[in-house]
Design an enzyme around this catalytic site. Structure first.
Site, PDB file in Angstrom:
ATOM      1  N   ARG A  95     -29.936  -4.444   7.440  1.00 36.02           N
ATOM      2  CA  ARG A  95     -29.684  -3.292   7.921  1.00 36.02           C
ATOM      3  C   ARG A  95     -28.711  -2.843   6.602  1.00 36.02           C
ATOM      4  O   ARG A  95     -29.464  -2.470   5.682  1.00 36.02           O
ATOM      5  CB  ARG A  95     -28.409  -3.477   9.073  1.00 36.02           C
ATOM      6  CG  ARG A  95     -29.116  -3.584  10.478  1.00 36.02           C
ATOM      7  CD  ARG A  95     -28.036  -4.232  11.357  1.00 36.02           C
ATOM      8  NE  ARG A  95     -27.713  -5.546  11.075  1.00 36.02           N
ATOM      9  CZ  ARG A  95     -27.152  -6.487  11.836  1.00 36.02           C
ATOM     10  NH1 ARG A  95     -26.582  -5.785  13.002  1.00 36.02           N
ATOM     11  NH2 ARG A  95     -26.721  -7.610  11.444  1.00 36.02           N
ATOM     12  N   HIS A 117     -33.243  -4.868  17.007  1.00 33.70           N
ATOM     13  CA  HIS A 117     -34.057  -6.151  16.985  1.00 33.70           C
ATOM     14  C   HIS A 117     -35.353  -5.750  17.537  1.00 33.70           C
ATOM     15  O   HIS A 117     -36.449  -6.385  16.831  1.00 33.70           O
ATOM     16  CB  HIS A 117     -33.397  -6.989  18.082  1.00 33.70           C
ATOM     17  CG  HIS A 117     -32.190  -7.636  17.821  1.00 33.70           C
ATOM     18  ND1 HIS A 117     -31.201  -7.663  18.588  1.00 33.70           N
ATOM     19  CD2 HIS A 117     -31.790  -8.327  16.759  1.00 33.70           C
ATOM     20  CE1 HIS A 117     -30.175  -8.171  18.355  1.00 33.70           C
ATOM     21  NE2 HIS A 117     -30.492  -8.656  17.042  1.00 33.70           N
ATOM     22  N   SER A 136     -25.542  -6.332  17.995  1.00 33.53           N
ATOM     23  CA  SER A 136     -25.051  -6.835  19.396  1.00 33.53           C
ATOM     24  C   SER A 136     -23.705  -6.686  19.682  1.00 33.53           C
ATOM     25  O   SER A 136     -23.404  -6.430  20.888  1.00 33.53           O
ATOM     26  CB  SER A 136     -25.797  -8.172  19.567  1.00 33.53           C
ATOM     27  OG  SER A 136     -27.079  -8.303  19.202  1.00 33.53           O
ATOM     28  N   LYS A 144     -20.616 -18.388  16.919  1.00 34.95           N
ATOM     29  CA  LYS A 144     -20.377 -17.086  17.847  1.00 34.95           C
ATOM     30  C   LYS A 144     -20.534 -17.980  19.279  1.00 34.95           C
ATOM     31  O   LYS A 144     -21.403 -18.685  19.829  1.00 34.95           O
ATOM     32  CB  LYS A 144     -21.761 -16.237  17.703  1.00 34.95           C
ATOM     33  CG  LYS A 144     -21.990 -15.642  16.642  1.00 34.95           C
ATOM     34  CD  LYS A 144     -23.056 -14.660  16.476  1.00 34.95           C
ATOM     35  CE  LYS A 144     -23.309 -13.965  14.958  1.00 34.95           C
ATOM     36  NZ  LYS A 144     -24.589 -13.104  15.038  1.00 34.95           N
TER      37      LYS A 144
HETATM   38  P1  ADP Z   1     -28.003 -13.771  13.701  1.00 37.77           P
HETATM   39  O1  ADP Z   1     -26.702 -14.208  14.411  1.00 37.77           O
HETATM   40  O2  ADP Z   1     -28.827 -14.539  12.944  1.00 37.77           O
HETATM   41  O3  ADP Z   1     -27.331 -12.755  12.848  1.00 37.77           O
HETATM   42  P2  ADP Z   1     -28.839 -11.618  15.278  1.00 37.77           P
HETATM   43  O4  ADP Z   1     -29.299 -11.486  16.776  1.00 37.77           O
HETATM   44  O5  ADP Z   1     -27.455 -10.793  15.214  1.00 37.77           O
HETATM   45  O6  ADP Z   1     -28.812 -13.015  14.646  1.00 37.77           O
HETATM   46  O7  ADP Z   1     -29.900 -10.810  14.381  1.00 37.77           O
HETATM   47  C1  ADP Z   1     -31.226 -11.503  14.061  1.00 37.77           C
HETATM   48  C2  ADP Z   1     -32.021 -10.914  13.161  1.00 37.77           C
HETATM   49  O8  ADP Z   1     -32.003  -9.330  13.526  1.00 37.77           O
HETATM   50  C3  ADP Z   1     -31.486 -10.633  11.731  1.00 37.77           C
HETATM   51  O9  ADP Z   1     -32.399 -10.647  10.932  1.00 37.77           O
HETATM   52  C4  ADP Z   1     -30.541  -9.252  11.918  1.00 37.77           C
HETATM   53  O10 ADP Z   1     -30.472  -8.951  10.472  1.00 37.77           O
HETATM   54  C5  ADP Z   1     -31.804  -8.412  12.546  1.00 37.77           C
HETATM   55  N1  ADP Z   1     -31.044  -7.444  12.929  1.00 37.77           N
HETATM   56  C6  ADP Z   1     -29.949  -7.351  14.012  1.00 37.77           C
HETATM   57  N2  ADP Z   1     -29.804  -6.042  14.359  1.00 37.77           N
HETATM   58  C7  ADP Z   1     -30.672  -5.367  13.746  1.00 37.77           C
HETATM   59  C8  ADP Z   1     -30.824  -3.603  13.519  1.00 37.77           C
HETATM   60  N3  ADP Z   1     -30.031  -2.927  14.066  1.00 37.77           N
HETATM   61  N4  ADP Z   1     -31.743  -3.508  12.859  1.00 37.77           N
HETATM   62  C9  ADP Z   1     -32.551  -4.189  12.168  1.00 37.77           C
HETATM   63  N5  ADP Z   1     -32.446  -5.524  12.267  1.00 37.77           N
HETATM   64  C10 ADP Z   1     -31.345  -6.097  12.990  1.00 37.77           C
END
Ligand code: ADP
Length: 162
Positions: free
Chosen positions: A91, A18, A129, A42
């Site tokens: 990703r 992130h 996460s 979630k």
């Molecule tokens: P959501 O519940 O909306 O998927 P996340 O917190 O999991 O929220 O992810 C928020 C954003 O960050 C999304 O666009 C996700 O694709 C991106 N993201 C999550 N992990 C990574 C990573 N390792 N590298 C790049 N982008 C990521």
């Protein structure tokens, strides 16, 4: 016109993946709002306030990044801060279909709000996460996956919980 992006997510908790997207986004956009949206699918480990505090702590060096939370539609939030862009990280291919779905929905709700995707840094392609929480629960070393403050917060969470 200033370019203002919203970077939405659950951030439960924020990872280096992130952070990489947020940092790179902050170089492209004049302002980036990192916004925690409630995701009914979630059950979060960290409260909204805990997640906001962690994001604030690890983005403190980025003056054009602001942290917020919102309980409602992303397009409404974007309107309220005059954002003209949504910033998302991509990703592996597995993200693609879901992202296509929400992008089409957001476009149907507000055709002026453009979604931008940034490819993850390859070292974070398989970082999420959920996976961090899963391994942290069993005491694995997560220092390469999350900022120090998040590592400590996870340790505290699981020490108290066990
Ligand atoms: P959501 O519940 O909306 O998927 P996340 O917190 O999991 O929220 O992810 C928020 C954003 O960050 C999304 O666009 C996700 O694709 C991106 N993201 C999550 N992990 C990574 C990573 N390792 N590298 C790049 N982008 C990521």
């Amino acid at each position: 016109m200033a370019s203002i992006a919203v970077c939405p997510g659950s951030f439960d908790p924020i990872t280096n993946g992130h952070l990489d997207i947020i940092q790179r986004g902050a170089q492209v956009f004049d302002k980036v709002y990192v916004v925690i949206l409630s995701n009914s699918a979630k059950a979060p480990l960290f409260s909204v306030n805990e997640r906001m505090d962690l994001i604030r702590e690890v983005t403190g060096h980025l003056p054009n990044v602001e942290v917020d939370h919102y309980n409602g539609l992303l397009v409404e939030y974007a309107k309220s801060v005059n954002a003209n862009a949504i910033l998302r990280g991509l990703r592996a291919v597995s993200d693609f279909e879901y992202e296509m779905q929400i992008t089409s929905m957001n476009r149907a709700l507000d055709e002026h709000l453009e979604t931008f995707f940034m490819m993850t840094n390859s070292q974070y392609s398989f970082l999420s996460s959920s996976i961090v929480k899963e391994v942290a629960k069993y005491g694995a070393n997560i220092s390469a996956l999350v900022p120090k403050a998040v590592e400590r917060a996870l340790q505290r969470k699981f020490e108290l919980g066990s």
